[in-house]
Design a protein around this motif. Structure first.
Motif, mmCIF file in Angstrom:
data_model
loop_
_atom_site.group_PDB
_atom_site.id
_atom_site.type_symbol
_atom_site.label_atom_id
_atom_site.label_comp_id
_atom_site.label_asym_id
_atom_site.label_seq_id
_atom_site.Cartn_x
_atom_site.Cartn_y
_atom_site.Cartn_z
ATOM 1 N N PHE A 67 44.077 36.384 43.589
ATOM 2 C CA PHE A 67 43.783 37.500 42.687
ATOM 3 C C PHE A 67 42.280 37.669 42.468
ATOM 4 O O PHE A 67 41.754 38.778 42.455
ATOM 5 C CB PHE A 67 44.494 37.288 41.346
ATOM 6 N N ASP A 68 41.589 36.556 42.245
ATOM 7 C CA ASP A 68 40.164 36.631 41.917
ATOM 8 C C ASP A 68 39.340 37.274 43.029
ATOM 9 O O ASP A 68 38.270 37.840 42.773
ATOM 10 C CB ASP A 68 39.610 35.228 41.620
ATOM 11 N N ALA A 69 39.810 37.195 44.253
ATOM 12 C CA ALA A 69 39.058 37.753 45.383
ATOM 13 C C ALA A 69 39.175 39.269 45.468
ATOM 14 O O ALA A 69 38.451 39.903 46.253
ATOM 15 C CB ALA A 69 39.536 37.122 46.688
ATOM 16 N N PHE A 70 40.063 39.867 44.677
ATOM 17 C CA PHE A 70 40.291 41.308 44.768
ATOM 18 C C PHE A 70 40.005 42.037 43.450
ATOM 19 O O PHE A 70 40.545 43.121 43.218
ATOM 20 C CB PHE A 70 41.740 41.580 45.208
ATOM 21 N N LYS A 71 39.171 41.478 42.601
ATOM 22 C CA LYS A 71 38.824 42.166 41.354
ATOM 23 C C LYS A 71 38.114 43.484 41.672
ATOM 24 O O LYS A 71 37.255 43.537 42.547
ATOM 25 C CB LYS A 71 37.934 41.282 40.486
ATOM 26 N N LEU A 72 38.494 44.522 40.939
ATOM 27 C CA LEU A 72 37.981 45.856 41.214
ATOM 28 C C LEU A 72 36.477 45.922 40.941
ATOM 29 O O LEU A 72 36.006 45.504 39.877
ATOM 30 C CB LEU A 72 38.707 46.894 40.348
ATOM 31 N N ASP A 90 41.602 45.645 42.899
ATOM 32 C CA ASP A 90 41.464 46.719 43.879
ATOM 33 C C ASP A 90 42.797 46.914 44.605
ATOM 34 O O ASP A 90 43.559 45.957 44.819
ATOM 35 C CB ASP A 90 40.357 46.366 44.872
ATOM 36 N N ALA A 91 43.079 48.158 44.994
ATOM 37 C CA ALA A 91 44.350 48.461 45.676
ATOM 38 C C ALA A 91 44.483 47.709 46.998
ATOM 39 O O ALA A 91 45.610 47.518 47.497
ATOM 40 C CB ALA A 91 44.456 49.967 45.919
ATOM 41 N N SER A 92 43.363 47.250 47.545
ATOM 42 C CA SER A 92 43.428 46.489 48.789
ATOM 43 C C SER A 92 44.183 45.173 48.611
ATOM 44 O O SER A 92 44.649 44.589 49.596
ATOM 45 C CB SER A 92 42.015 46.206 49.314
ATOM 46 N N PHE A 93 44.338 44.724 47.357
ATOM 47 C CA PHE A 93 45.128 43.514 47.096
ATOM 48 C C PHE A 93 46.569 43.709 47.562
ATOM 49 O O PHE A 93 47.139 42.873 48.283
ATOM 50 C CB PHE A 93 45.089 43.164 45.609
ATOM 51 N N LEU A 94 47.188 44.826 47.141
ATOM 52 C CA LEU A 94 48.573 45.090 47.539
ATOM 53 C C LEU A 94 48.665 45.347 49.034
ATOM 54 O O LEU A 94 49.625 44.922 49.693
ATOM 55 C CB LEU A 94 49.126 46.280 46.764
ATOM 56 N N GLU A 95 47.680 46.058 49.589
ATOM 57 C CA GLU A 95 47.698 46.341 51.021
ATOM 58 C C GLU A 95 47.658 45.045 51.831
ATOM 59 O O GLU A 95 48.379 44.904 52.827
ATOM 60 C CB GLU A 95 46.512 47.235 51.380
ATOM 61 N N LYS A 96 46.827 44.095 51.371
ATOM 62 C CA LYS A 96 46.721 42.821 52.086
ATOM 63 C C LYS A 96 48.006 42.014 51.944
ATOM 64 O O LYS A 96 48.460 41.375 52.907
ATOM 65 C CB LYS A 96 45.535 42.032 51.539
ATOM 66 N N CYS A 97 48.595 42.014 50.765
ATOM 67 C CA CYS A 97 49.868 41.305 50.565
ATOM 68 C C CYS A 97 50.955 41.854 51.473
ATOM 69 O O CYS A 97 51.715 41.100 52.095
ATOM 70 C CB CYS A 97 50.308 41.418 49.102
#
Length: 862
Positions: free
Chosen positions: A714-719, A698-705
């Motif tokens: 990574f596993d917590a942000f699977k689309l 999910d794009a929220s992965f990059l936003e959170k980083c």
């Protein structure tokens, strides 16, 4: 069992690859579902659900889980088994449909003429059956061979009258020679009405045949990079390396440039090269020696040589390094007994001759191009040549290549008196069956890497157990050594010797009955060799149907293998603890320190001064040292994210922050470890990465980083996108799993044409089609005929294969539809003019399907 329930209680998994495309499998899946069966989707990592399946459909035994299927006695059959079962209205026997090449009569259905004595007919039928074939009393539509002595036989007359061109009429000598050799040779010299073995002299010239078994396997030390398979587009990544961790041994002595090329190819194929041999899945070396080789072989890792790696690169398809003799590391000291032999070769040509030269040297013997009285052996494909005559005069041992191959495969010199080694069919060059011998892993283990069980982790113990059980099962199945014909023959089979408690807890799911206690099971179990399996349920149930559908034997076989599951999960959990917490930790930190020390030693004097210091010689301030960026740990592609749209400044700043975390943003044509998207979208980037089986975040992965400045889990942000899953009629996790199982071959060799003037341009469709393995062509108004005109007879009577045209509904495109259909029909192909959404949805679902709503004439009108 009614015809509609032919596959009742069957759970079927498919192996998609070069020999069975997803398009070919799609119709078979539908037939199985319509007749009571269930299709098993692959696991999340693309592997088969072996522990649940009752049958695996595969047109080749060369897939990575074949040994596991053998250990569990899981039937592996070709697609023909499904079709013939439907024709008969019941499940066919397993043995005749095994894809194992050692069952060399697997496609043979023979009937003997009336002029063949009963004793000979029974002998032929029994031997054909043992090698995977079957016998019919009369000629049927499945008959492939008629064994007769002359064309006067009534069965031969039927073949001629009905013009059954697929049926071959052969002399019984053909079967006799095949049985002696243990290989299937060409029928042509034995074909009636005018068989060459009766018409021509043995000494007459025989054409040296080509063989496909030696391609990429003629030398253990390849000295050049192979050309890629002509059928593989350059756009298709080498997904044969997907998730593989490869280790290159020091004894290969790879040059830096070659190592860099191989590392890049493996990385682009979603694998990686590791520096620690204990972390690898594949161990690549030159010799069967050294503690690292022994440790890898004992653990059941894939051990191969550079020739094997090159073969995988060339064909982008899995093959076991044990399948070809020179794909496995060679013995450093040769095979005992070969050291004093001087061997020469006759009647072999091309790659076969090169292969034999290299195999002789690998075995430890001396190869000579010419023959003298000092030679000890002559290996020949026929017993007619000048060398053969001289060998007889000089009392030199004369044998065929099977003696050399089997001696090498079994790690022991074989007796020269065995009949198969001195068999020379009169009008056959045995070069046609060269390269079909497999290495004997059990024999190699006893000599080169015995023991070691106490050093194995849980994963290694499971692999070792699988190999041991596969060898054991192979020995118990008659004349075709190494062939498992189906676990259903041993209902009480127990791969890992279940504990009493775990066994009592099992159920025979196929019949809905509890598993009987072990102490009572023997009452219904036949003795070894009994032709009748125990029956459950109704008295009149067909035993063959019951046995094929039963899962009790597999459940028992699988239980002990999966009894190690807790240990394996713990092992995998421990491995994941390194690599997710930023730069400073474990091996990554050590590697970074080494890197900085190396830079410090190799830098100029000015660079060794303190930051902002003064150079003593020039008395000028030295340049400030550029802060080093962490190494690139993850490559990520982004699609559909609005944060960077029309905001180049924000994009550059975000990219810089991500790079400092070890993340590099890449394009769709580059290798990437992850794809980031706000939701499921039918963009080129999304479909290409989905077809490669890349994890999607999910794009929220990059936003959170970017928000925290730290790398996230990574596993917590699977689309997760339920809305678009309903829209596209697919679960994203299932689509990724199918993609990993397909390995870029979803549309393998399927011809897909596209109109030149399609809306939004053909380039995007070309990229999607070729990434999935299709043959992509542009269809223009003046394209001419790009499909060769072919009749049904020239096609061997096979049904027309589909060919697709992707189009949109513009008037200019519509004018091409009829031209395309005419061209396809003249080429004996089935034209399917589809709207462009079909290709996009096939790519999204990672499964070839057909729906009339996608036909262009239905979607856009005529």
């Amino acid at each position: 069992m009614g015809e509609k329930n032919v596959f009742d209680q069957c759970l079927v998994a498919f192996v998609i690859g070069r020999t069975l495309s997803d398009a070919a499998a799609s119709s078979i899946r539908d037939e199985i579902r319509q007749h009571g069966g269930e299709i098993l989707e692959p696991n999340e990592d693309g592997t088969l659900r072996v522990s649940e399946a009752t049958h695996i459909i595969a047109n080749s035994s060369e897939f990575s889980q074949y040994m596991e299927a053998m250990a569990m006695m899981l039937p592996v059959v070709t697609e023909t088994w499904v079709r013939h079962s439907l024709v008969r209205g019941r499940q066919c026997p397993i043995r005749p449909y095994s894809p194992d090449p050692r069952m060399f009569f697997g496609s043979v259905v023979v009937t003997s003429g009336n002029d063949i004595p009963d004793s000979d007919r029974e002998a032929i039928a029994g031997a054909v059956s043992a090698m995977g074939g079957s016998e019919n009393r009369e000629i049927t539509r499945t008959t492939t061979h008629v064994c007769a002595l002359s064309m006067d036989d009534p069965k031969c007359q039927i073949v001629m009258q009905r013009q059954l061109k697929k049926v071959k009429i052969v002399l019984p000598h053909w079967f006799d020679d095949c049985f002696k050799l243990g290989k299937r040779i060409d029928e042509t010299p034995y074909l009636l009405p005018d068989p060459p073995i009766l018409r021509e002299r043995p000494e007459d010239e025989v054409k040296i045949p080509a063989t496909g078994h030696l391609v990429g396997a003629t030398s253990p030390h390849p000295d050049y990079m192979p050309e890629p398979d002509a059928n593989r587009s350059a756009r298709v990544p080498l997904l044969v390396f997907q998730n593989a961790k490869v280790y290159f041994s020091d004894d290969l002595q790879l040059k830096d440039r070659l190592r860099a090329i191989l590392t890049d190819l493996i990385r682009n194929g979603q694998g990686r090269v590791v520096a620690d041999d204990q972390e690898c899945d594949w161990f690549i070396c030159q010799y069967r020696s050294g503690p690292k080789y022994v440790r890898a072989a004992q653990a059941g890792k894939e051990v191969g040589n550079l020739s094997w790696i090159y073969h995988l690169i060339t064909y982008n398809d899995w093959t076991s390094p044990l399948q070809r003799l020179l794909h496995y590391p060679i013995p450093q000291e040769g095979i005992p007994g070969f050291e004093n032999m001087r061997i020469t070769v006759s009647n072999y040509g091309g790659e076969a001759r090169i292969y034999l030269e290299n195999l002789i040297r690998a075995a430890g013997a001396t190869f000579t191009r010419t023959m003298t009285g000092e030679n000890t052996h002559l290996i020949t494909a026929r017993n007619n040549s000048e060398k053969c005559e001289a060998a007889k005069d000089w009392s030199i041992n004369m044998i065929n290549h099977l003696w050399l191959e089997e001696s090498y495969a079994r790690c022991q010199v074989q007796p020269l008196t065995v009949e198969k080694y001195t068999c020379f069919p009169p009008r056959t060059n045995l070069g046609e069956v060269i390269g079909q011998t497999f290495l004997d892993e059990e024999k190699m283990r006893a000599i080169y890497y015995p023991g070691g069980e106490h050093r194995l982790d849980a994963k290694g113990k499971r692999k070792r157990k699988i190999l041991d059980e596969a060898h054991k099962n192979a020995k118990e199945h008659g004349p075709a050594a190494g062939v498992v014909i189906g676990r259903q023959e041993h209902r009480d089979f127990d791969v890992m010797r279940d504990s009493p408690d775990s066994y009592e807890a099992k159920t025979t799911k196929a019949f809905g009955l509890p598993a009987p206690p072990k102490d009572k099971l023997d009452l219904s179990t036949p003795t070894r060799g009994s032709p009748h399996p125990p029956r459950l349920g109704k008295e009149n149930d067909n035993p063959a149907i019951l046995s094929s559908g039963s899962r009790s034997a597999k459940a028992n076989a699988n239980a002990r293998i999966h009894g190690l599951s807790e240990d394996i999960l713990l092992y995998e959990k421990e491995k994941k603890r390194t690599g997710r917490g930023g730069l400073w930790g474990g091996k990554r930190a050590a590697a970074e320190v080494d890197k900085q020390l190396t830079l410090a030693r190799s830098s100029s004097p000015s660079m060794r001064q303190e930051e902002g210091g003064v150079d003593e010689e020039s008395n000028r301030p030295s340049k400030r040292a550029r802060p080093s960026l962490p190494s690139i740990e993850y490559r990520i592609c982004v699609t559909g994210w609005n944060r960077w749209v029309n905001n180049k400044k924000a994009e550059d700043a975000d990219r810089k922050k991500l790079r400092e975390m070890g993340i590099q943003i890449v394009t769709e044509k580059q290798h990437s470890d992850y794809l980031v998207a706000p939701h499921m979208v039918r963009t080129v980037k999304f479909l290409i990465h989905l077809s490669r089986g890349v994890p999607i975040l999910d794009a929220s992965f990059l936003e959170k980083c970017l928000e925290t400045g730290e790398l996230q889990d990574f596993d917590a942000f699977k689309l997760k996108d339920k809305t678009n899953e309903r829209r596209f009629k697919v679960k994203l996790t299932e689509a990724i799993a199918r993609a990993r199982a397909n390995k870029g071959k979803l549309l393998y060799r399927i011809p897909i044409y596209c109109t030149e003037d399609i809306l939004h341009g053909y380039e995007s469709y070309q990229l999607i089609a070729e990434t999935n393995g299709a043959i992509f062509k542009i269809f223009r108004a003046r394209s001419g005929t790009t499909i060769k005109p072919t009749t049904a007879e020239q096609d061997g009577g096979a049904p027309p294969e589909p060919v697709y045209l992707i189009t949109t509904g513009t008037a200019k495109e519509k004018s091409l539809w009829s031209k395309f259909e005419k061209m396809a029909e003249e080429g004996h192909m089935k034209p399917l003019v589809m709207k462009s959404d079909w290709l996009l949805d096939v790519g999204m679902r990672q499964q070839v399907f057909f729906d009339e709503d996608y036909l262009a004439r239905n979607a856009f009108g005529k």
